[in-house]
Design a protein around this motif. Structure first.
Motif, PDB file in Angstrom:
ATOM      1  N   GLN A  34       0.804  -1.224   0.000  1.00 53.54           N
ATOM      2  CA  GLN A  34       0.000   0.000   0.000  1.00 53.54           C
ATOM      3  C   GLN A  34       0.838   1.277   0.000  1.00 53.54           C
ATOM      4  N   ASP A  35       2.158   1.128   0.043  1.00 53.65           N
ATOM      5  CA  ASP A  35       3.048   2.286   0.134  1.00 53.65           C
ATOM      6  C   ASP A  35       3.789   2.488  -1.193  1.00 53.65           C
ATOM      7  N   THR A  36       3.184   3.243  -2.078  1.00 53.47           N
ATOM      8  CA  THR A  36       3.726   3.439  -3.418  1.00 53.47           C
ATOM      9  C   THR A  36       5.130   4.042  -3.387  1.00 53.47           C
ATOM     10  N   ARG A  37       5.371   4.965  -2.489  1.00 53.91           N
ATOM     11  CA  ARG A  37       6.712   5.575  -2.409  1.00 53.91           C
ATOM     12  C   ARG A  37       7.779   4.538  -2.076  1.00 53.91           C
ATOM     13  N   THR A  38       7.494   3.701  -1.105  1.00 55.31           N
ATOM     14  CA  THR A  38       8.464   2.680  -0.724  1.00 55.31           C
ATOM     15  C   THR A  38       8.659   1.674  -1.853  1.00 55.31           C
ATOM     16  N   ILE A  39       7.588   1.292  -2.491  1.00 57.95           N
ATOM     17  CA  ILE A  39       7.701   0.362  -3.621  1.00 57.95           C
ATOM     18  C   ILE A  39       8.627   0.951  -4.684  1.00 57.95           C
ATOM     19  N   LYS A  40       8.386   2.195  -5.050  1.00 62.43           N
ATOM     20  CA  LYS A  40       9.203   2.816  -6.098  1.00 62.43           C
ATOM     21  C   LYS A  40      10.650   2.985  -5.656  1.00 62.43           C
ATOM     22  N   ALA A  41      10.867   3.321  -4.393  1.00 63.79           N
ATOM     23  CA  ALA A  41      12.237   3.449  -3.885  1.00 63.79           C
ATOM     24  C   ALA A  41      12.948   2.103  -3.913  1.00 63.79           C
ATOM     25  N   VAL A  42      12.252   1.057  -3.514  1.00 62.05           N
ATOM     26  CA  VAL A  42      12.838  -0.288  -3.520  1.00 62.05           C
ATOM     27  C   VAL A  42      13.131  -0.731  -4.949  1.00 62.05           C
ATOM     28  N   LEU A  43      12.195  -0.523  -5.852  1.00 59.71           N
ATOM     29  CA  LEU A  43      12.411  -0.925  -7.240  1.00 59.71           C
ATOM     30  C   LEU A  43      13.591  -0.174  -7.854  1.00 59.71           C
ATOM     31  N   TYR A  44      13.699   1.099  -7.570  1.00 61.39           N
ATOM     32  CA  TYR A  44      14.842   1.868  -8.065  1.00 61.39           C
ATOM     33  C   TYR A  44      16.146   1.286  -7.522  1.00 61.39           C
ATOM     34  N   ASN A  45      16.165   0.984  -6.237  1.00 68.79           N
ATOM     35  CA  ASN A  45      17.381   0.448  -5.622  1.00 68.79           C
ATOM     36  C   ASN A  45      17.712  -0.948  -6.145  1.00 68.79           C
ATOM     37  N   VAL A  46      16.707  -1.745  -6.427  1.00 75.28           N
ATOM     38  CA  VAL A  46      16.949  -3.054  -7.035  1.00 75.28           C
ATOM     39  C   VAL A  46      17.621  -2.863  -8.398  1.00 75.28           C
ATOM     40  N   ALA A  47      17.149  -1.883  -9.151  1.00 79.26           N
ATOM     41  CA  ALA A  47      17.755  -1.593 -10.452  1.00 79.26           C
ATOM     42  C   ALA A  47      19.201  -1.141 -10.296  1.00 79.26           C
ATOM     43  N   VAL A  48      19.473  -0.302  -9.305  1.00 77.19           N
ATOM     44  CA  VAL A  48      20.837   0.184  -9.068  1.00 77.19           C
ATOM     45  C   VAL A  48      21.755  -0.976  -8.674  1.00 77.19           C
ATOM     46  N   ILE A  49      21.271  -1.866  -7.829  1.00 77.62           N
ATOM     47  CA  ILE A  49      22.065  -3.045  -7.455  1.00 77.62           C
ATOM     48  C   ILE A  49      22.391  -3.865  -8.703  1.00 77.62           C
ATOM     49  N   GLY A  50      21.411  -4.058  -9.549  1.00 76.20           N
ATOM     50  CA  GLY A  50      21.640  -4.807 -10.782  1.00 76.20           C
ATOM     51  C   GLY A  50      22.649  -4.142 -11.694  1.00 76.20           C
ATOM     52  N   GLU A  51      22.609  -2.826 -11.777  1.00 67.54           N
ATOM     53  CA  GLU A  51      23.585  -2.086 -12.592  1.00 67.54           C
ATOM     54  C   GLU A  51      24.986  -2.222 -12.013  1.00 67.54           C
ATOM     55  N   ALA A  52      25.097  -2.100 -10.699  1.00 64.60           N
ATOM     56  CA  ALA A  52      26.411  -2.243 -10.061  1.00 64.60           C
ATOM     57  C   ALA A  52      26.963  -3.643 -10.303  1.00 64.60           C
ATOM     58  N   ALA A  53      26.104  -4.647 -10.186  1.00 60.71           N
ATOM     59  CA  ALA A  53      26.537  -6.027 -10.420  1.00 60.71           C
ATOM     60  C   ALA A  53      26.938  -6.222 -11.879  1.00 60.71           C
TER      61      ALA A  53
END
Length: 115
Positions: A34-53
């Motif tokens: 129910q927390d759209t901001r947290t979802i978007k923050a987590v998804l962004y960070n997942v993408a950043v982790i993938g880019e770093a990897a």
């Protein structure tokens, strides 16, 4: 591959992983869903982790096969390329079940590289 780059990228992943854990601390799946901001923050960070990897490939994949590099990059690709089809329940399960052991593995690797 210069070891400083490897160490820095691993530290980037550790920092971002800790941020995801902080964002979702004390949340239930219902809270998260129910927390759209947290979802978007987590998804962004997942993408950043993938880019770093991905920036560590292919050497890191060969030298450190115990780290699930393919899965990390794969999740990034789903988040980026199939954004509107992302299954939030799978993301939640991943950050709850898979992220903590990944961060432990990376901490161990970082310690080995520092010694």
């Amino acid at each position: 591959m210069p070891s400083r780059k490897l160490k820095q990228r691993i530290q980037d992943i550790l920092d971002i992983g800790a941020e995801i854990e902080a964002f979702t601390q004390d949340m239930s799946f219902t809270d998260f869903q129910q927390d759209t901001r947290t979802i978007k923050a987590v998804l962004y960070n997942v993408a950043v982790i993938g880019e770093a990897a991905a920036s560590l490939m292919p050497e890191a994949e060969v030298d450190y096969p115990e780290i699930p590099w393919v899965d990390i990059r794969g999740l990034r690709n789903i988040v980026i390329h199939e954004y509107f089809r992302v299954n939030i329940e799978i993301i939640w399960e991943t950050i709850q079940r898979d992220l903590p052991p990944l961060l432990e593995q990376l901490q161990e690797l970082q310690s080995r590289l520092n010694s």
